[in-house]
Enzyme design. Structure first.
Site, PDB file in Angstrom:
ATOM      1  N   ASP A 189       0.838  -1.209   0.000  1.00  0.00           N
ATOM      2  CA  ASP A 189       0.000   0.000   0.000  1.00  0.00           C
ATOM      3  C   ASP A 189       0.874   1.260   0.000  1.00  0.00           C
ATOM      4  O   ASP A 189       0.372   2.383  -0.057  1.00  0.00           O
ATOM      5  CB  ASP A 189      -1.036  -0.001   1.147  1.00  0.00           C
ATOM      6  CG  ASP A 189      -0.404  -0.118   2.523  1.00  0.00           C
ATOM      7  OD1 ASP A 189       0.836  -0.227   2.616  1.00  0.00           O
ATOM      8  OD2 ASP A 189      -1.154  -0.103   3.518  1.00  0.00           O
ATOM      9  N   SER A 190       2.200   1.069  -0.006  1.00  0.00           N
ATOM     10  CA  SER A 190       3.121   2.198  -0.239  1.00  0.00           C
ATOM     11  C   SER A 190       2.829   2.836  -1.590  1.00  0.00           C
ATOM     12  O   SER A 190       3.246   3.968  -1.846  1.00  0.00           O
ATOM     13  CB  SER A 190       4.573   1.725  -0.181  1.00  0.00           C
ATOM     14  OG  SER A 190       4.779   0.635  -1.059  1.00  0.00           O
ATOM     15  N   ASP A 197      -1.089  -6.078   0.023  1.00  0.00           N
ATOM     16  CA  ASP A 197      -1.381  -5.438   1.303  1.00  0.00           C
ATOM     17  C   ASP A 197      -2.876  -5.220   1.455  1.00  0.00           C
ATOM     18  O   ASP A 197      -3.512  -4.631   0.572  1.00  0.00           O
ATOM     19  CB  ASP A 197      -0.722  -4.041   1.334  1.00  0.00           C
ATOM     20  CG  ASP A 197       0.505  -3.997   2.209  1.00  0.00           C
ATOM     21  OD1 ASP A 197       0.602  -4.803   3.140  1.00  0.00           O
ATOM     22  OD2 ASP A 197       1.361  -3.134   1.942  1.00  0.00           O
ATOM     23  N   LYS A 251      -1.247  -9.400   3.018  1.00  0.00           N
ATOM     24  CA  LYS A 251      -0.400  -8.975   4.143  1.00  0.00           C
ATOM     25  C   LYS A 251      -1.221  -8.081   5.062  1.00  0.00           C
ATOM     26  O   LYS A 251      -1.973  -7.222   4.598  1.00  0.00           O
ATOM     27  CB  LYS A 251       0.852  -8.237   3.647  1.00  0.00           C
ATOM     28  CG  LYS A 251       1.727  -7.713   4.785  1.00  0.00           C
ATOM     29  CD  LYS A 251       3.143  -7.392   4.339  1.00  0.00           C
ATOM     30  CE  LYS A 251       3.323  -6.068   3.643  1.00  0.00           C
ATOM     31  NZ  LYS A 251       2.971  -4.881   4.449  1.00  0.00           N
ATOM     32  N   GLU A 290      -0.963  -5.730   8.733  1.00  0.00           N
ATOM     33  CA  GLU A 290      -0.108  -5.113   9.752  1.00  0.00           C
ATOM     34  C   GLU A 290      -0.683  -5.377  11.143  1.00  0.00           C
ATOM     35  O   GLU A 290      -1.889  -5.238  11.348  1.00  0.00           O
ATOM     36  CB  GLU A 290      -0.007  -3.599   9.514  1.00  0.00           C
ATOM     37  CG  GLU A 290       0.756  -3.253   8.247  1.00  0.00           C
ATOM     38  CD  GLU A 290       0.949  -1.756   8.042  1.00  0.00           C
ATOM     39  OE1 GLU A 290       0.722  -0.970   8.976  1.00  0.00           O
ATOM     40  OE2 GLU A 290       1.343  -1.380   6.923  1.00  0.00           O
ATOM     41  N   GLU A 295       9.594  -4.522   9.983  1.00  0.00           N
ATOM     42  CA  GLU A 295      10.010  -3.214   9.447  1.00  0.00           C
ATOM     43  C   GLU A 295      10.523  -2.300  10.556  1.00  0.00           C
ATOM     44  O   GLU A 295       9.935  -2.227  11.653  1.00  0.00           O
ATOM     45  CB  GLU A 295       8.817  -2.551   8.737  1.00  0.00           C
ATOM     46  CG  GLU A 295       9.183  -1.154   8.195  1.00  0.00           C
ATOM     47  CD  GLU A 295       8.186  -0.567   7.211  1.00  0.00           C
ATOM     48  OE1 GLU A 295       7.171  -1.219   6.899  1.00  0.00           O
ATOM     49  OE2 GLU A 295       8.447   0.565   6.761  1.00  0.00           O
TER      50      GLU A 295
HETATM   51  O1  KIV Z   1       3.590  -1.062   1.555  1.00  0.00           O
HETATM   52  C1  KIV Z   1       4.718  -1.572   1.400  1.00  0.00           C
HETATM   53  O2  KIV Z   1       5.382  -1.378   0.371  1.00  0.00           O
HETATM   54  C2  KIV Z   1       5.231  -2.409   2.478  1.00  0.00           C
HETATM   55  C3  KIV Z   1       6.690  -2.701   2.468  1.00  0.00           C
HETATM   56  C4  KIV Z   1       7.414  -1.497   2.941  1.00  0.00           C
HETATM   57  C5  KIV Z   1       7.009  -3.899   3.274  1.00  0.00           C
HETATM   58  O3  KIV Z   1       4.501  -2.786   3.337  1.00  0.00           O
END
Ligand code: KIV
Length: 269
Positions: free
Chosen positions: A50-51, A89, A118, A120, A187
């Site tokens: 989600d970056s 994510d 994924k 968090e 992280e």
């Molecule tokens: O959103 C993302 O790109 C991530 C990575 C930094 C692990 O969660």
């Protein structure tokens, strides 16, 4: 054919788990088919992080990413890298309780070819991870500095700086492992603590800003290719001077257009 392509092994959950004792895992993010196609057969796992809300959509943090946005980008990544093991994510707010999490993760599975999602969170989210894994959704955990907690934590803070926090992180990792996750991203954690966590669990840990002793590494593609100029975390290594190369190329294009040397006779029909 390159050496990398010959040695490349298509990944699945079993191979990823087995890598723990055999070799380091290479994970990279991708948001579109073009780059996913370049990364396939090189990276073990492609993460649709989600970056993308920051480097692709230009937002200040990841929190406003939506499920539809993640699905759109995941479809593109899967189209560009059909054989790749793709993890997506789950964006902020899409796993606030077990039912929501299962409904939204099932939507991701139904609409994309992603292999896993994924999530968090540590001990606080273990019940959600367990609900997903018990319902046949493969989950990668994410502990330590968690970008989706940036507003509630008041910033991005490196974790594991004192004994109490280090112990909490180990508890988080063990809870996520027990809940059935197949791997965990660690992280922004002090490297000695990330090492301890990696030794405490039997599933592979994937580090980002967590030192060299995790079972693999993940980097955001636009960071490691030097394309994201806003901010460069300490842990990012520049593998390419991307922003300058792109700018120089576009300047050259402009100059060729202005002086009439582009297009040439050979570039005409
Ligand atoms: O959103 C993302 O790109 C991530 C990575 C930094 C692990 O969660």
């Amino acid at each position: 054919m390159s050496i990398i392509k010959e040695n490349f092994e298509k990944m699945n959950i079993t191979k990823i788990k087995n890598a723990k004792s055999n070799r380091k895992l290479t994970v990279i993010t991708a948001y579109d088919a073009l780059f996913a196609n370049l990364f396939k057969n090189i990276a073990d796992i492609i993460l649709v992080g989600d970056s993308l809300n920051m480097s692709f959509a230009g937002k200040n943090d990841t929190l406003s990413a939506t499920l539809d946005q993640m699905i759109y980008h995941t479809k593109a990544v899967c189209n560009g890298a059909k054989e790749a093991f793709v993890v997506v994510d789950m964006p902020f707010g899409t796993y606030i309780n077990k039912d929501e999490a299962l409904k939204n993760a099932s939507k991701v599975y139904a609409k994309t070819n992603a292999a896993a999602v994924k999530i968090e969170g540590g001990e606080d989210r273990a019940d959600i991870v367990e609900h997903l894994t018990k319902n046949s959704i493969a989950v990668m955990g994410h502990i330590g500095l968690m970008p989706q907690y940036v507003r509630s934590e008041g910033g991005y803070k490196v974790r594991g700086k004192d004994k109490h926090d280090a112990q909490q992180l180990i508890k988080d990792a063990l809870a996520i492992e027990k809940a059935g996750a197949f791997s965990i991203v660690i992280e922004g954690v002090m490297s000695d603590v990330a090492k301890e966590i990696s030794e405490a669990v039997n599933i592979p840990t994937i580090g980002i800003g967590a030192g060299k002793d995790t079972d693999g590494q993940v980097l955001v593609w636009s960071d490691m290719l030097g394309l994201f100029e806003e901010f460069k975390p300490k842990f990012v290594r520049d593998y390419l001077d991307g922003a300058n190369l792109v700018k120089e190329a576009v300047k050259q294009y402009r100059s060729d257009v202005q002086n009439g040397s582009f297009p040439s006779k050979e570039e005409e029909y």
